[in-house]
Scaffold this active site. Structure first.
Site: not given
Length: 522
Positions: A23, A50, A125-126, A265
Protein backbone atom coordinates in the site's frame (compact mmCIF):
# COMPACT_ATOMS: atom_id res chain seq x y z
CA UNK A 1 -19.22 -6.41 -9.61
CA UNK A 2 -16.57 -4.58 -11.51
CA UNK A 3 -14.52 -2.00 -9.64
CA UNK A 4 -11.88 0.59 -10.38
CA UNK A 5 -9.11 -1.43 -8.82
CA UNK A 6 -7.38 -2.91 -11.84
CA UNK A 7 -9.60 -6.00 -11.84
CA UNK A 8 -9.76 -6.11 -15.64
CA UNK A 9 -6.10 -7.06 -15.89
CA UNK A 10 -6.63 -9.83 -13.34
CA UNK A 11 -9.86 -11.09 -14.84
CA UNK A 12 -8.27 -11.53 -18.24
CA UNK A 13 -6.58 -14.58 -16.80
CA UNK A 14 -7.22 -15.32 -13.12
CA UNK A 15 -4.13 -17.56 -13.08
CA UNK A 16 -1.84 -14.82 -14.36
CA UNK A 17 -1.65 -12.01 -11.81
CA UNK A 18 1.87 -11.19 -10.77
CA UNK A 19 3.12 -9.70 -7.50
CA UNK A 20 0.70 -7.09 -6.18
CA UNK A 21 2.13 -3.97 -4.65
CA UNK A 22 2.20 -2.95 -1.05
CA UNK A 23 0.00 0.00 0.00
CA UNK A 24 0.90 3.67 -0.13
CA UNK A 25 0.58 6.13 2.77
CA UNK A 26 0.83 9.90 3.06
CA UNK A 27 0.44 12.36 5.92
CA UNK A 28 0.71 16.13 6.24
CA UNK A 29 0.61 18.67 9.09
CA UNK A 30 0.44 22.14 7.59
CA UNK A 31 -1.80 24.85 9.07
CA UNK A 32 -2.91 27.31 6.40
CA UNK A 33 -2.46 24.82 3.55
CA UNK A 34 -5.13 22.84 1.68
CA UNK A 35 -4.08 19.60 3.32
CA UNK A 36 -6.70 17.44 1.58
CA UNK A 37 -5.44 18.52 -1.84
CA UNK A 38 -1.81 17.99 -0.80
CA UNK A 39 -2.79 14.49 0.34
CA UNK A 40 -4.65 13.86 -2.91
CA UNK A 41 -1.56 14.65 -4.97
CA UNK A 42 0.63 12.70 -2.57
CA UNK A 43 -1.62 9.68 -3.04
CA UNK A 44 -1.43 10.16 -6.79
CA UNK A 45 2.34 9.77 -6.47
CA UNK A 46 1.98 6.43 -4.65
CA UNK A 47 -1.00 5.12 -6.64
CA UNK A 48 1.22 2.37 -8.06
CA UNK A 49 1.45 0.83 -4.59
CA UNK A 50 -2.27 0.04 -4.38
CA UNK A 51 -5.29 0.38 -6.66
CA UNK A 52 -8.16 -1.24 -4.76
CA UNK A 53 -9.28 1.66 -2.59
CA UNK A 54 -8.30 5.17 -1.54
CA UNK A 55 -9.11 7.38 1.41
CA UNK A 56 -8.25 10.62 3.18
CA UNK A 57 -8.77 11.65 6.82
CA UNK A 58 -8.64 15.32 7.86
CA UNK A 59 -8.94 17.26 11.11
CA UNK A 60 -9.59 20.93 11.80
CA UNK A 61 -8.73 20.53 15.47
CA UNK A 62 -12.27 19.78 16.62
CA UNK A 63 -13.06 16.55 14.76
CA UNK A 64 -11.71 13.92 12.38
CA UNK A 65 -13.47 13.07 9.11
CA UNK A 66 -12.57 10.14 6.83
CA UNK A 67 -13.68 9.90 3.20
CA UNK A 68 -12.86 6.63 1.44
CA UNK A 69 -14.16 4.33 -1.27
CA UNK A 70 -13.17 1.49 -3.56
CA UNK A 71 -11.33 2.60 -6.68
CA UNK A 72 -8.40 4.73 -7.78
CA UNK A 73 -7.56 8.08 -6.22
CA UNK A 74 -9.01 10.00 -9.18
CA UNK A 75 -12.20 7.91 -9.06
CA UNK A 76 -12.76 8.32 -5.32
CA UNK A 77 -12.12 12.08 -5.06
CA UNK A 78 -13.31 15.08 -7.03
CA UNK A 79 -12.97 18.83 -6.52
CA UNK A 80 -16.12 19.32 -4.39
CA UNK A 81 -15.20 16.40 -2.14
CA UNK A 82 -11.69 17.68 -1.55
CA UNK A 83 -13.01 21.20 -0.91
CA UNK A 84 -15.26 19.81 1.84
CA UNK A 85 -12.33 18.17 3.63
CA UNK A 86 -11.01 21.13 5.60
CA UNK A 87 -8.38 21.13 8.28
CA UNK A 88 -4.73 21.56 9.20
CA UNK A 89 -3.63 17.92 9.13
CA UNK A 90 -4.52 14.92 7.01
CA UNK A 91 -3.49 11.37 6.22
CA UNK A 92 -4.22 9.30 3.13
CA UNK A 93 -3.97 5.76 1.81
CA UNK A 94 -4.01 3.78 -1.41
CA UNK A 95 -4.77 0.13 -0.77
CA UNK A 96 -3.85 -3.27 -2.05
CA UNK A 97 -5.28 -5.80 0.38
CA UNK A 98 -2.86 -8.08 2.22
CA UNK A 99 -4.86 -8.81 5.38
CA UNK A 100 -8.63 -8.51 4.94
CA UNK A 101 -10.61 -8.74 1.71
CA UNK A 102 -11.21 -5.91 -0.76
CA UNK A 103 -14.35 -4.39 0.82
CA UNK A 104 -15.33 -0.86 1.79
CA UNK A 105 -15.07 -1.78 5.46
CA UNK A 106 -11.39 -2.61 4.93
CA UNK A 107 -10.58 0.57 3.00
CA UNK A 108 -8.33 2.99 4.84
CA UNK A 109 -7.78 5.18 6.77
CA UNK A 110 -9.56 3.35 9.56
CA UNK A 111 -11.16 5.44 12.30
CA UNK A 112 -11.94 4.82 15.96
CA UNK A 113 -12.87 6.98 18.95
CA UNK A 114 -11.97 6.20 22.52
CA UNK A 115 -14.17 6.80 25.55
CA UNK A 116 -12.25 9.95 26.39
CA UNK A 117 -13.50 11.56 23.19
CA UNK A 118 -10.29 11.35 21.16
CA UNK A 119 -10.60 10.08 17.59
CA UNK A 120 -7.81 8.15 15.87
CA UNK A 121 -7.47 7.59 12.13
CA UNK A 122 -4.73 5.30 10.78
CA UNK A 123 -3.27 4.20 7.45
CA UNK A 124 -0.90 1.28 7.05
CA UNK A 125 1.63 0.00 4.54
CA UNK A 126 2.83 -3.51 5.31
CA UNK A 127 1.39 -6.60 6.96
CA UNK A 128 1.35 -7.87 10.53
CA UNK A 129 2.08 -11.54 11.13
CA UNK A 130 0.58 -11.78 14.61
CA UNK A 131 -2.85 -10.39 13.70
CA UNK A 132 -4.72 -13.48 14.91
CA UNK A 133 -3.01 -13.29 18.30
CA UNK A 134 -3.76 -9.56 18.64
CA UNK A 135 -7.37 -10.07 17.53
CA UNK A 136 -7.90 -12.75 20.14
CA UNK A 137 -6.60 -10.39 22.78
CA UNK A 138 -8.97 -7.68 21.57
CA UNK A 139 -11.97 -10.04 21.67
CA UNK A 140 -11.04 -11.38 25.07
CA UNK A 141 -10.88 -7.80 26.39
CA UNK A 142 -14.37 -7.12 25.05
CA UNK A 143 -13.33 -4.75 22.28
CA UNK A 144 -16.07 -4.76 19.67
CA UNK A 145 -15.48 -5.17 15.92
CA UNK A 146 -16.48 -2.41 13.52
CA UNK A 147 -17.02 -4.87 10.66
CA UNK A 148 -13.50 -4.65 9.24
CA UNK A 149 -11.16 -7.61 9.01
CA UNK A 150 -7.87 -5.80 8.41
CA UNK A 151 -4.86 -5.64 10.66
CA UNK A 152 -5.03 -1.85 10.26
CA UNK A 153 -8.45 -1.65 11.93
CA UNK A 154 -7.15 -3.92 14.66
CA UNK A 155 -4.24 -1.58 15.44
CA UNK A 156 -6.60 1.41 15.46
CA UNK A 157 -8.82 -0.42 17.96
CA UNK A 158 -5.85 -1.23 20.18
CA UNK A 159 -4.70 2.41 20.15
CA UNK A 160 -8.20 3.53 21.14
CA UNK A 161 -8.44 0.95 23.93
CA UNK A 162 -6.34 3.06 26.33
CA UNK A 163 -8.43 6.21 26.94
CA UNK A 164 -6.41 6.82 30.12
CA UNK A 165 -3.34 7.51 27.98
CA UNK A 166 -2.52 10.07 25.32
CA UNK A 167 -2.43 8.68 21.78
CA UNK A 168 1.35 9.02 21.82
CA UNK A 169 1.65 7.07 25.08
CA UNK A 170 -0.81 4.43 23.85
CA UNK A 171 1.24 4.03 20.68
CA UNK A 172 4.41 3.47 22.70
CA UNK A 173 2.59 0.64 24.49
CA UNK A 174 0.92 -0.92 21.42
CA UNK A 175 3.70 -0.68 18.83
CA UNK A 176 6.13 -3.03 20.64
CA UNK A 177 3.43 -5.76 20.64
CA UNK A 178 3.12 -5.75 16.84
CA UNK A 179 5.12 -8.22 14.74
CA UNK A 180 5.54 -7.89 11.02
CA UNK A 181 6.09 -5.05 8.59
CA UNK A 182 4.39 -1.74 9.23
CA UNK A 183 4.82 1.84 8.16
CA UNK A 184 1.99 3.77 9.82
CA UNK A 185 0.72 7.30 9.45
CA UNK A 186 -1.99 8.15 11.95
CA UNK A 187 -3.60 11.14 13.58
CA UNK A 188 -5.94 12.47 16.22
CA UNK A 189 -7.63 15.87 16.23
CA UNK A 190 -4.39 17.82 16.67
CA UNK A 191 -1.36 15.64 15.94
CA UNK A 192 0.18 13.74 13.04
CA UNK A 193 2.04 10.52 13.90
CA UNK A 194 4.30 8.20 11.92
CA UNK A 195 5.85 4.89 12.94
CA UNK A 196 7.96 2.23 11.28
CA UNK A 197 8.54 -1.36 12.41
CA UNK A 198 11.92 -2.21 13.98
CA UNK A 199 13.10 -3.85 10.75
CA UNK A 200 12.04 -0.98 8.48
CA UNK A 201 10.77 -3.47 5.90
CA UNK A 202 8.56 -0.93 4.12
CA UNK A 203 9.85 2.57 3.30
CA UNK A 204 8.67 5.72 5.09
CA UNK A 205 10.21 9.18 4.69
CA UNK A 206 9.90 12.56 6.39
CA UNK A 207 9.74 15.82 4.46
CA UNK A 208 9.55 19.54 5.20
CA UNK A 209 7.13 22.06 3.75
CA UNK A 210 7.53 25.82 4.15
CA UNK A 211 4.66 25.76 6.64
CA UNK A 212 4.61 22.17 7.81
CA UNK A 213 5.71 18.55 7.60
CA UNK A 214 4.99 15.58 5.36
CA UNK A 215 5.47 11.81 5.74
CA UNK A 216 5.06 9.41 2.82
CA UNK A 217 5.88 5.95 1.54
CA UNK A 218 8.28 7.29 -1.09
CA UNK A 219 10.40 10.36 -1.69
CA UNK A 220 8.63 10.82 -5.05
CA UNK A 221 5.48 11.81 -3.12
CA UNK A 222 7.45 14.51 -1.31
CA UNK A 223 8.70 15.82 -4.64
CA UNK A 224 5.16 16.00 -6.03
CA UNK A 225 3.91 18.26 -3.20
CA UNK A 226 7.03 20.43 -3.09
CA UNK A 227 8.44 19.09 0.16
CA UNK A 228 12.16 18.70 0.76
CA UNK A 229 13.42 15.34 1.97
CA UNK A 230 14.59 15.48 5.58
CA UNK A 231 15.33 11.81 6.31
CA UNK A 232 13.80 8.38 6.55
CA UNK A 233 11.65 7.53 9.53
CA UNK A 234 13.99 5.16 11.31
CA UNK A 235 13.12 1.54 12.11
CA UNK A 236 11.55 1.36 15.57
CA UNK A 237 10.83 5.11 15.65
CA UNK A 238 7.61 6.97 16.49
CA UNK A 239 7.33 10.57 15.27
CA UNK A 240 4.73 13.07 16.48
CA UNK A 241 4.11 16.47 14.85
CA UNK A 242 1.87 19.19 16.30
CA UNK A 243 1.88 22.92 17.09
CA UNK A 244 4.91 22.40 19.32
CA UNK A 245 6.98 20.96 16.46
CA UNK A 246 8.39 17.51 15.77
CA UNK A 247 9.41 15.02 18.44
CA UNK A 248 10.73 11.50 18.18
CA UNK A 249 10.67 8.46 20.45
CA UNK A 250 12.02 4.92 20.21
CA UNK A 251 9.70 1.99 20.85
CA UNK A 252 12.19 -0.71 19.72
CA UNK A 253 15.84 -1.10 18.85
CA UNK A 254 16.43 -0.89 15.08
CA UNK A 255 17.28 -4.09 13.18
CA UNK A 256 17.12 -2.89 9.54
CA UNK A 257 15.79 -5.38 6.98
CA UNK A 258 14.52 -3.26 4.08
CA UNK A 259 12.55 -5.06 1.39
CA UNK A 260 14.82 -6.09 -1.49
CA UNK A 261 11.85 -6.34 -3.88
CA UNK A 262 11.27 -2.58 -3.53
CA UNK A 263 14.43 -2.15 -5.62
CA UNK A 264 13.23 -4.63 -8.25
CA UNK A 265 9.62 -3.67 -8.80
CA UNK A 266 7.56 -1.87 -6.17
CA UNK A 267 9.06 1.59 -5.70
CA UNK A 268 8.87 4.29 -8.37
CA UNK A 269 12.10 4.76 -10.37
CA UNK A 270 12.29 8.39 -9.18
CA UNK A 271 12.22 7.37 -5.52
CA UNK A 272 15.27 7.07 -3.28
CA UNK A 273 15.50 4.36 -0.60
CA UNK A 274 18.36 4.21 1.91
CA UNK A 275 20.25 6.75 -0.16
CA UNK A 276 20.00 4.76 -3.39
CA UNK A 277 17.99 6.07 -6.35
CA UNK A 278 15.74 3.26 -7.59
CA UNK A 279 16.26 3.97 -11.30
CA UNK A 280 20.04 3.89 -10.84
CA UNK A 281 19.74 0.65 -8.87
CA UNK A 282 17.67 -0.98 -11.62
CA UNK A 283 20.09 0.13 -14.32
CA UNK A 284 22.84 -1.38 -12.18
CA UNK A 285 20.89 -4.63 -11.91
CA UNK A 286 20.66 -4.71 -15.70
CA UNK A 287 24.43 -4.28 -15.98
CA UNK A 288 24.96 -7.17 -13.54
CA UNK A 289 22.52 -9.24 -15.57
CA UNK A 290 24.44 -8.59 -18.79
CA UNK A 291 27.71 -9.65 -17.20
CA UNK A 292 26.21 -12.77 -15.64
CA UNK A 293 24.12 -13.86 -18.65
CA UNK A 294 25.57 -12.55 -21.94
CA UNK A 295 24.08 -13.58 -25.28
CA UNK A 296 24.55 -12.68 -28.94
CA UNK A 297 21.54 -10.66 -30.05
CA UNK A 298 20.43 -7.73 -32.18
CA UNK A 299 18.11 -5.81 -29.86
CA UNK A 300 17.43 -5.42 -26.14
CA UNK A 301 13.78 -4.65 -25.34
CA UNK A 302 12.06 -4.15 -21.97
CA UNK A 303 8.73 -5.44 -20.77
CA UNK A 304 7.29 -2.01 -19.95
CA UNK A 305 7.38 -0.32 -17.61
CA UNK A 306 9.07 -2.18 -14.78
CA UNK A 307 11.66 -3.83 -17.02
CA UNK A 308 12.81 -0.60 -18.67
CA UNK A 309 15.69 0.58 -16.42
CA UNK A 310 17.22 -2.91 -16.24
CA UNK A 311 16.96 -3.24 -20.03
CA UNK A 312 18.81 0.08 -20.40
CA UNK A 313 21.56 -1.24 -18.12
CA UNK A 314 21.73 -4.54 -20.00
CA UNK A 315 22.06 -2.74 -23.33
CA UNK A 316 24.74 -0.35 -22.03
CA UNK A 317 26.83 -3.15 -20.57
CA UNK A 318 26.44 -5.59 -23.47
CA UNK A 319 26.75 -3.07 -26.28
CA UNK A 320 23.58 -4.43 -27.88
CA UNK A 321 21.19 -1.81 -29.26
CA UNK A 322 18.34 -0.83 -26.94
CA UNK A 323 14.91 -0.33 -28.47
CA UNK A 324 11.15 -0.69 -28.07
CA UNK A 325 9.57 -4.01 -28.93
CA UNK A 326 6.39 -4.02 -26.88
CA UNK A 327 3.84 -1.23 -26.53
CA UNK A 328 1.83 -1.03 -23.31
CA UNK A 329 -1.71 0.27 -23.03
CA UNK A 330 -1.60 2.11 -19.69
CA UNK A 331 -5.39 2.29 -19.36
CA UNK A 332 -6.51 -1.29 -19.81
CA UNK A 333 -6.32 -2.14 -16.12
CA UNK A 334 -8.21 0.98 -15.07
CA UNK A 335 -11.67 0.39 -16.51
CA UNK A 336 -15.02 -0.55 -15.05
CA UNK A 337 -15.99 -2.45 -18.20
CA UNK A 338 -15.89 -6.24 -17.85
CA UNK A 339 -14.21 -7.96 -20.82
CA UNK A 340 -16.18 -10.43 -22.86
CA UNK A 341 -15.00 -14.01 -23.12
CA UNK A 342 -13.55 -13.24 -26.56
CA UNK A 343 -11.52 -10.35 -25.14
CA UNK A 344 -10.49 -12.40 -22.13
CA UNK A 345 -9.03 -14.99 -24.45
CA UNK A 346 -6.79 -12.30 -25.90
CA UNK A 347 -5.18 -12.13 -22.47
CA UNK A 348 -2.05 -10.06 -22.35
CA UNK A 349 -2.61 -8.62 -25.85
CA UNK A 350 -4.99 -6.12 -24.26
CA UNK A 351 -2.05 -4.81 -22.23
CA UNK A 352 0.97 -5.36 -24.50
CA UNK A 353 1.30 -5.45 -28.27
CA UNK A 354 4.50 -6.14 -30.26
CA UNK A 355 6.06 -3.57 -32.58
CA UNK A 356 6.30 -5.92 -35.53
CA UNK A 357 8.62 -3.76 -37.63
CA UNK A 358 11.09 -3.53 -34.76
CA UNK A 359 11.21 -7.21 -33.82
CA UNK A 360 10.80 -8.97 -37.16
CA UNK A 361 13.93 -10.88 -38.12
CA UNK A 362 15.72 -9.92 -34.89
CA UNK A 363 17.39 -11.87 -32.11
CA UNK A 364 15.86 -10.31 -29.03
CA UNK A 365 16.88 -9.95 -25.39
CA UNK A 366 13.65 -9.39 -23.44
CA UNK A 367 14.21 -7.93 -19.95
CA UNK A 368 11.51 -8.27 -17.29
CA UNK A 369 11.53 -7.69 -13.52
CA UNK A 370 10.41 -11.09 -12.19
CA UNK A 371 8.76 -14.41 -12.98
CA UNK A 372 6.00 -15.51 -10.62
CA UNK A 373 3.69 -17.98 -12.38
CA UNK A 374 5.30 -17.55 -15.80
CA UNK A 375 2.09 -16.97 -17.76
CA UNK A 376 2.99 -13.40 -18.69
CA UNK A 377 6.44 -14.33 -20.01
CA UNK A 378 5.01 -17.33 -21.86
CA UNK A 379 2.50 -15.10 -23.66
CA UNK A 380 5.15 -12.48 -24.47
CA UNK A 381 7.53 -15.03 -25.97
CA UNK A 382 4.72 -16.43 -28.09
CA UNK A 383 3.66 -12.95 -29.29
CA UNK A 384 7.19 -11.99 -30.25
CA UNK A 385 7.71 -15.19 -32.21
CA UNK A 386 4.41 -14.64 -34.02
CA UNK A 387 5.60 -11.11 -34.81
CA UNK A 388 8.65 -12.56 -36.56
CA UNK A 389 11.40 -12.59 -33.93
CA UNK A 390 14.13 -15.08 -34.81
CA UNK A 391 15.21 -15.74 -31.21
CA UNK A 392 13.82 -14.67 -27.84
CA UNK A 393 16.26 -14.61 -24.91
CA UNK A 394 14.59 -13.73 -21.60
CA UNK A 395 16.56 -11.98 -18.86
CA UNK A 396 15.07 -11.35 -15.41
CA UNK A 397 16.29 -8.58 -13.10
CA UNK A 398 15.60 -10.55 -9.92
CA UNK A 399 16.51 -14.05 -8.76
CA UNK A 400 13.82 -16.76 -8.98
CA UNK A 401 10.92 -15.99 -6.60
CA UNK A 402 10.59 -19.22 -4.62
CA UNK A 403 8.95 -18.09 -1.37
CA UNK A 404 5.80 -16.05 -0.62
CA UNK A 405 5.94 -12.68 1.14
CA UNK A 406 4.16 -12.17 4.46
CA UNK A 407 5.30 -8.58 4.93
CA UNK A 408 3.07 -6.63 2.54
CA UNK A 409 3.41 -8.04 -0.99
CA UNK A 410 0.76 -10.43 -2.24
CA UNK A 411 2.71 -12.99 -4.26
CA UNK A 412 1.18 -16.26 -5.36
CA UNK A 413 1.23 -19.11 -2.86
CA UNK A 414 4.41 -21.18 -2.83
CA UNK A 415 2.69 -23.99 -4.72
CA UNK A 416 1.88 -21.55 -7.54
CA UNK A 417 5.38 -20.09 -7.85
CA UNK A 418 6.90 -21.45 -11.04
CA UNK A 419 10.46 -21.34 -9.69
CA UNK A 420 9.47 -23.40 -6.66
CA UNK A 421 8.99 -26.53 -8.77
CA UNK A 422 11.37 -26.01 -11.70
CA UNK A 423 15.03 -25.16 -12.21
CA UNK A 424 16.10 -22.50 -14.70
CA UNK A 425 16.10 -24.93 -17.63
CA UNK A 426 12.62 -26.13 -16.68
CA UNK A 427 11.35 -22.56 -16.50
CA UNK A 428 12.95 -21.79 -19.88
CA UNK A 429 11.12 -24.70 -21.48
CA UNK A 430 7.90 -23.71 -19.74
CA UNK A 431 7.91 -20.16 -21.14
CA UNK A 432 9.30 -21.19 -24.53
CA UNK A 433 12.38 -18.94 -24.55
CA UNK A 434 15.59 -19.72 -26.42
CA UNK A 435 17.54 -18.94 -23.25
CA UNK A 436 16.78 -17.66 -19.77
CA UNK A 437 18.89 -15.92 -17.16
CA UNK A 438 18.12 -14.54 -13.70
CA UNK A 439 20.36 -12.03 -11.96
CA UNK A 440 22.08 -13.63 -8.99
CA UNK A 441 21.06 -12.71 -5.47
CA UNK A 442 24.57 -11.38 -4.88
CA UNK A 443 24.34 -9.26 -8.03
CA UNK A 444 20.95 -7.85 -7.01
CA UNK A 445 22.15 -7.01 -3.50
CA UNK A 446 25.28 -5.33 -4.88
CA UNK A 447 23.16 -3.09 -7.12
CA UNK A 448 21.25 -1.77 -4.09
CA UNK A 449 24.52 -0.62 -2.47
CA UNK A 450 23.13 -1.97 0.81
CA UNK A 451 24.75 -4.67 2.95
CA UNK A 452 23.03 -8.02 2.55
CA UNK A 453 22.42 -8.09 6.30
CA UNK A 454 20.23 -4.95 6.08
CA UNK A 455 17.87 -6.40 3.46
CA UNK A 456 14.88 -8.74 3.67
CA UNK A 457 15.47 -11.36 0.96
CA UNK A 458 12.84 -13.86 2.08
CA UNK A 459 11.02 -14.19 -1.26
CA UNK A 460 14.32 -15.26 -2.83
CA UNK A 461 16.04 -17.31 -0.12
CA UNK A 462 13.34 -18.23 2.40
CA UNK A 463 15.08 -16.49 5.30
CA UNK A 464 12.27 -14.61 7.05
CA UNK A 465 13.65 -11.95 9.42
CA UNK A 466 10.42 -11.74 11.44
CA UNK A 467 9.11 -14.92 13.04
CA UNK A 468 6.01 -16.33 11.34
CA UNK A 469 3.04 -18.03 12.99
CA UNK A 470 2.22 -21.63 12.25
CA UNK A 471 -0.58 -23.14 10.20
CA UNK A 472 -3.66 -21.07 9.44
CA UNK A 473 -2.73 -18.20 11.76
CA UNK A 474 -1.45 -16.16 8.84
CA UNK A 475 -2.96 -15.15 5.53
CA UNK A 476 -5.15 -12.58 3.81
CA UNK A 477 -8.38 -13.63 5.52
CA UNK A 478 -6.99 -14.61 8.93
CA UNK A 479 -9.14 -12.07 10.79
CA UNK A 480 -12.42 -13.03 9.16
CA UNK A 481 -14.35 -14.89 11.83
CA UNK A 482 -11.52 -14.74 14.35
CA UNK A 483 -14.03 -14.05 17.11
CA UNK A 484 -15.49 -17.50 16.46
CA UNK A 485 -12.05 -19.04 16.85
CA UNK A 486 -11.03 -17.44 20.14
CA UNK A 487 -11.40 -20.75 21.92
CA UNK A 488 -9.48 -22.53 19.18
CA UNK A 489 -5.81 -23.18 18.62
CA UNK A 490 -3.19 -21.47 20.73
CA UNK A 491 -0.62 -19.03 19.54
CA UNK A 492 2.33 -21.38 19.12
CA UNK A 493 4.80 -19.81 16.72
CA UNK A 494 6.77 -21.55 14.00
CA UNK A 495 8.07 -20.77 10.53
CA UNK A 496 6.64 -22.55 7.46
CA UNK A 497 8.35 -25.83 6.64
CA UNK A 498 11.62 -25.29 4.81
CA UNK A 499 11.89 -21.62 5.72
CA UNK A 500 14.05 -20.04 8.37
CA UNK A 501 13.07 -17.13 10.55
CA UNK A 502 14.65 -14.88 13.11
CA UNK A 503 12.31 -13.42 15.71
CA UNK A 504 12.17 -9.85 16.95
CA UNK A 505 11.43 -9.65 19.98
CA UNK A 506 -14.61 2.45 22.07
CA UNK A 507 -17.27 2.63 19.28
CA UNK A 508 -17.00 2.91 15.51
CA UNK A 509 -18.48 5.90 13.74
CA UNK A 510 -19.61 4.94 10.25
CA UNK A 511 -21.89 6.82 7.89
CA UNK A 512 -22.30 7.24 4.18
CA UNK A 513 -22.92 9.81 1.52
CA UNK A 514 -23.51 9.65 -2.19
CA UNK A 515 -20.38 8.62 -4.07
CA UNK A 516 -17.76 7.75 -1.49
CA UNK A 517 -18.18 6.78 2.11
CA UNK A 518 -17.56 8.97 5.14
CA UNK A 519 -16.62 8.09 8.69
CA UNK A 520 -16.47 10.93 11.17
CA UNK A 521 -16.48 11.99 14.78
CA UNK A 522 -16.52 15.54 16.01
Amino acid sequence: MSRGDGRLSHDLDPQRPGPQDACGVFGVWAPGEEVAKLTYFGLYAVQHRGQEAAGIAVSDGSGVVVYKDLGLVAQVFDEPTLASLRGHLAIGHTRYSTTGGSTWENAQPTIRANTAGTTIALAHNGNLVNSAELARQAVERGMDSDGSTSDTALVTTLLASRPDLSVEAAALEVLPTLRGAFSFVFMDETTLYAARDPHGVRPLVLGRLERGWVVASETAALDIVGASVVREVEPGELIAIDEHGLRSARFAAPEPKGCLFEYVYIARPDTTIAGRNIHAARVGIGRKLAREHPVEADLVIPVPESGTPAAIGYAEESGITYGAGLMKNPYVGRTFIQPSQTLRQLGIRLKLNPLRENVRGKRLVVVDDSIVRGNTQRAIVRMLREAGALEVHVRISSPPVTWPCFYGIDFATRAELLANGLDTEGIRRSIGADSLGFVSLAGLVAATEQPKTRLCRACFDGEYPIELPAGNLIGKHVLEGVDRRVAGAGAEEAAPAGATSRGSGGQPFVGSSSGGEVSSHA
